[in-house]
Enzyme design. Structure first.
Site, short mmCIF file in Angstrom:
data_model
loop_
_atom_site.label_atom_id
_atom_site.label_comp_id
_atom_site.label_asym_id
_atom_site.label_seq_id
_atom_site.Cartn_x
_atom_site.Cartn_y
_atom_site.Cartn_z
N HIS A 96 0.94 -1.27 -0.07
CA HIS A 96 -0.13 0.06 -0.01
C HIS A 96 0.90 1.34 0.12
CE1 HIS A 96 -3.52 -2.33 1.30
NE2 HIS A 96 -2.98 -3.00 2.18
O1 RIB Z 1 -5.33 0.12 4.47
C1 RIB Z 1 -4.10 0.31 4.21
C2 RIB Z 1 -3.30 1.26 5.22
O2 RIB Z 1 -3.73 0.95 6.45
C3 RIB Z 1 -1.92 1.18 5.03
O3 RIB Z 1 -1.44 2.40 5.19
C4 RIB Z 1 -1.46 0.63 6.44
O4 RIB Z 1 -0.12 0.75 6.59
C5 RIB Z 1 -2.73 0.98 7.22
O5 RIB Z 1 -2.15 2.22 8.02
#
Ligand code: RIB
Ligand code: CA
Length: 321
Positions: A246
């Site tokens: 992500h």
């Molecule tokens: O949904 C994924 C996100 O949520 C990422 O940024 C992870 O690190 C959490 O913060």
């Protein structure tokens, strides 16, 4: 071309740590500071994790700032059991790193964002990879932020796919939907890197095995951290096929937008149930010129290739002390 100046706004977590490594490794970027968010962990632990990772990667000169400790509409914050499971109790997959040699800076995260906006102007890209609480506060402190900086590329939201914390909500937006909605309604040039694309950016144990062969402490610790994260994904969301990158994807797009295809669409965040924290096109602004780009497709081999190349080089270069 001048290098992009990057502020990473992290709830330092495992994929946040990867975003940190990616920006340090990228020759087209200067990481000017790391601001800290609550989210995967409490804000103080996020800052401590960032300091530890920066020392592991031999970059103790990059300043780390403490941000808000809870959502703009709340007065406290507790780490969700889901976050503890995904990122480990210490947020970094339970790997053990030495206590950092330095402390976070005295300036607050939001004040640093405003100072950096005045110093770097259009070269500056802010990359939030947690809740948007710090950025919403910076906007309150400096209403001209949208005219000053180059843009904001954030990890959060889901437009064309379901959420990951509720059927409609992504975890970062869900932490502080009001703050995210303020940011969406500002004139900031935004790029959303949501689950639409981050679930396609996948790392497997074949990739971490390559880091293990490099054998430096940075490579081995990152491999351990990522194997923990991959196991959790395989247990809970096996359809992803590994772990989702992500936050490093948001950092990568901030530096090189050509990894993704986007559509122009101003967004809103639903604030009421049953769709609280959903990110969706704003029907009230469909006749306006959009200031938001939403990533809907990703060149997977191109991104994974560059990601592995840069991180491999960085981990090699941490051999000498
Ligand atoms: O949904 C994924 C996100 O949520 C990422 O940024 C992870 O690190 C959490 O913060
Ligand atoms: Ca994050």
């Amino acid at each position: 071309m001048s290098k992009k100046k990057i502020i990473l706004d992290l709830d330092t977590g495992i994929d946040d740590s990867l975003a940190l490594a990616y920006v340090i490794a990228n020759p087209d970027a200067d990481l000017v500071g790391v601001t800290s968010e609550y989210g995967n962990v409490h804000v103080e632990l996020a800052a401590e994790n960032s300091l530890k990772i920066l020392e592991l990667l031999h970059h103790p000169e990059i300043p780390v700032f403490i941000g808000e400790s809870h959502a703009s509409t709340k007065d406290s914050f507790e780490v969700l059991p889901t976050s503890q499971r995904i990122h480990g109790i210490n947020g970094i997959g339970n790997i053990q790193l030495p206590t950092p040699k330095r402390q976070p800076e005295k300036t607050s995260a939001a004040d640093f964002m405003v100072e950096a906006a005045h110093q770097y102007g259009k070269d500056l890209i802010i990359v939030p990879t947690g809740p948007m609480t710090n950025l919403a506060l910076a906007l309150e402190k400096e209403p001209h932020l949208p005219d000053l900086i180059g843009g904001v590329t954030f990890m959060g939201g889901a437009l064309t796919v379901p959420g990951n914390i509720t059927p409609v909500a992504e975890a970062n937006i869900n932490q502080d939907p009001e703050a995210a909605n303020k940011v969406f309604h500002s004139r900031l040039p935004l790029t959303m890197i949501g689950l639409d694309v981050t679930h396609r950016a996948v790392l497997t144990k074949d990739d971490t095995a390559i880091w293990r062969m490099i054998g430096t402490p940075a490579a081995t610790n990152f491999a351990d951290m990522l194997d923990y994260y991959i196991d959790i994904y395989l247990a809970n969301q096996a359809y992803v096929g590994g772990c989702a990158l992500h936050d490093p994807l948001a950092a990568a797009v901030a530096i090189d937008p050509s990894f993704v295809t986007t559509i122009d669409l101003d967004l809103k965040v639903d604030l009421d149930e049953p769709y609280r924290a959903r990110t969706i096109g704003d029907e009230m602004r469909i006749h306006n010129k959009p200031h938001t780009k939403v990533a809907v497709n990703l060149d997977v081999p191109y991104f994974i290739g560059i990601f592995m190349k840069y991180l491999g080089k960085l981990f090699q270069n941490t051999k000498e002390n």
